[in-house]
Design an enzyme around this catalytic site. Structure first.
Site, PDB file in Angstrom:
ATOM      1  N   ASP A 220       0.947  -1.136  -0.083  1.00  0.00           N
ATOM      2  CA  ASP A 220      -0.050   0.108   0.051  1.00  0.00           C
ATOM      3  C   ASP A 220       0.794   1.288   0.090  1.00  0.00           C
ATOM      4  O   ASP A 220       2.061   1.240  -0.289  1.00  0.00           O
ATOM      5  CB  ASP A 220      -0.915   0.021   1.150  1.00  0.00           C
ATOM      6  CG  ASP A 220      -2.291   0.508   0.972  1.00  0.00           C
ATOM      7  OD1 ASP A 220      -2.239   1.917   0.606  1.00  0.00           O
ATOM      8  OD2 ASP A 220      -3.568   0.186   1.177  1.00  0.00           O
ATOM      9  N   HIS A 243       2.009   1.930  -3.268  1.00  0.00           N
ATOM     10  CA  HIS A 243       1.114   2.885  -3.936  1.00  0.00           C
ATOM     11  C   HIS A 243       1.688   4.388  -3.687  1.00  0.00           C
ATOM     12  O   HIS A 243       1.028   5.270  -3.928  1.00  0.00           O
ATOM     13  CB  HIS A 243      -0.250   2.781  -3.080  1.00  0.00           C
ATOM     14  CG  HIS A 243      -0.943   1.494  -3.441  1.00  0.00           C
ATOM     15  ND1 HIS A 243      -2.028   1.269  -2.782  1.00  0.00           N
ATOM     16  CD2 HIS A 243      -0.458   0.209  -4.332  1.00  0.00           C
ATOM     17  CE1 HIS A 243      -2.425  -0.028  -3.176  1.00  0.00           C
ATOM     18  NE2 HIS A 243      -1.412  -0.645  -3.897  1.00  0.00           N
TER      19      HIS A 243
END
Ligand SMILES: *[C@@H]1O[C@H](CO)[C@@H](O)[C@H](O)[C@H]1NC(C)=O
Ligand SMILES: *[C@@H]1O[C@H](CO)[C@@H](O)[C@H](O)[C@H]1NC(C)=O
Length: 401
Positions: A220, A243
């Site tokens: 993430d 991310h």
């Protein structure tokens, strides 16, 4: 008094002085925390003594393998405290065996002058949890209700985290909340790119945070700034997979604090979903400002959205986009950003129609898509452009549904 007794007294006083000045060592193996054992109880004992030490204290966890269901180290302590971890500490792989009622497996709370150092590894053993998370996610878009992040710092001031590795956390790796003057230097975060919700370092309501010389590979956000993050420096950080470096998401909840003063500098972002991103929810109750953001000297390598402001952030249609975001974004500089993008639009600036972005600057943004200059799409923003930089094209919203 004899000469001998005087010299004994003098050397005793000298030794006492040394132990205060140089600090007292607390080796966890002397408290029953030996390698290949569960050190939960040993840590409770050693923490109690070290935290009450009148002089600087140092807890040492030597190399070797250890287990714990969880550590909750609470201050305030009498003196500065260092924890040197050279061993590998493993969490239970079953989240139900982690200690209850605390969002983190390892937590530090309410203290001043903590140093967490060493070449040790905090292994969250998250694989089983990610699988459950993914199943729950596809069912109702909720993930890991039971949390168990690897490590949390709550109301910790003037502190340093250096050398250590956080591996395979079940949830976020590091949570930094309500802290002031805290530095991560030479830390490593590692989890697979497809692990769920494993943000690297998440900040909330914290001021003066530095993340330096740190490698983050996870599933993430590498670094995420929640509400109330102020004066944050991210420098010389390698991010990917993951991310990217994110501000937000903000605006979903009431009573959030502004985010101001972020510098991201000399970073390398590779094989990630996003590069640098600011995201806010539309239609939320929050009225906030996000200001003074500087993204500079960044290399993007095969990144899907290298530069993105998204004020219509609404994953899995959890909101309606009818009303624009009320969060005002201003003074955002993207400077000397180069590399490659996986999508044609290397720069996406979708600002709020209610409160358009102000003072956005693109300066020497040189991104390539399949060898050609990447495009920029923009709405509700007129970025100032200098040097090499793509010109804004109109943004066409996707069909709603
Ligand atoms: C941390 O600093 C803040 C702001 O200076 C202060 O209010 C708080 O009491 C400090 N906390 C600790 C644990 O020292
Ligand atoms: C921040 O914390 C570090 C580590 O304890 C300390 O050396 C430094 O003086 C602190 N800075 C400020 C401004 O208090």
């Amino acid at each position: 008094m004899t000469k001998l007794s005087i010299s004994i007294i003098v050397s005793f006083l000298f030794l006492a002085y040394l132990s205060v000045v140089q600090g007292l060592n607390f080796d966890i193996t002397k408290y029953g925390g030996t390698p290949n054992s569960d050190i939960t109880q040993a840590f409770i004992k050693v923490w109690k003594e070290a935290c009450a030490s009148p002089g600087a204290a140092k807890i040492v966890i030597p190399s070797g393998k250890y287990r714990t269901s969880g550590i909750d180290a609470q201050g305030p302590c009498k003196s500065p405290i260092e924890i040197q971890v050279d061993g590998t500490i493993q969490a239970p792989s079953d989240i139900n065996q982690c200690h209850k009622g605390i969002d983190q497996w390892i937590r530090f709370g309410t203290m001043d002058h903590l140093t967490l150092s060493g070449k040790g590894i905090f292994d969250g053993q998250g694989a089983a949890t990610w699988k459950q998370g993914t199943a729950a996610w596809s069912k109702n878009h909720k993930v890991n209700n039971k949390v168990s992040m690897n490590m949390g710092f709550y109301f910790v001031n003037n502190s340093i985290i250096t050398g250590i590795t956080s591996k395979d956390s079940k949830n976020f790796h590091f949570m930094v909340y309500g802290c002031e003057n805290i530095t991560f230097d030479g830390v490593k975060v590692s989890a697979p790119g497809d692990s769920t919700n494993t943000d690297g370092i998440h900040l909330g309501k914290s001021t003066d945070v530095k993340i330096l010389n740190t490698d983050i590979a996870t599933g993430d956000d590498c670094v995420s700034l929640g509400d109330g993050s102020r004066k944050v420096l991210v420098q010389n950080v390698n991010c990917g997979p993951g991310h990217g470096i994110s501000v937000g998401s903000l605006g979903k909840f009431q009573n959030e604090d502004n985010v101001e003063g972020l510098t991201v500098k000399s970073c390398k972002i590779s094989d990630t979903e996003n590069g640098v991103r600011i995201k806010t929810w539309p239609s939320g109750p929050g009225t906030l400002t996000i200001t003074d953001m500087r993204f500079e000297d960044i290399t993007m390598n095969n990144v899907r959205n290298p530069i993105i402001i998204d004020q219509e952030y609404c994953p899995w249609n959890q909101c309606n986009k009818k009303n624009p975001s009320k969060i005002k974004i201003s003074k955002v500089i993207f400077k000397n950003i180069k590399g490659t993008t996986k999508a044609e639009e290397g720069v996406v600036l979708i600002c709020s129609s209610g409160v358009p972005c102000d003072g956005v600057e693109l300066s020497n943004v040189d991104l390539k898509f399949n060898g050609k200059p990447a495009k920029a799409v923009c709405s509700n923003v007129k970025p100032r452009v200098s040097g090499i930089a793509p010109k804004c094209e109109a943004y066409t919203p996707p069909p709603s549904g």
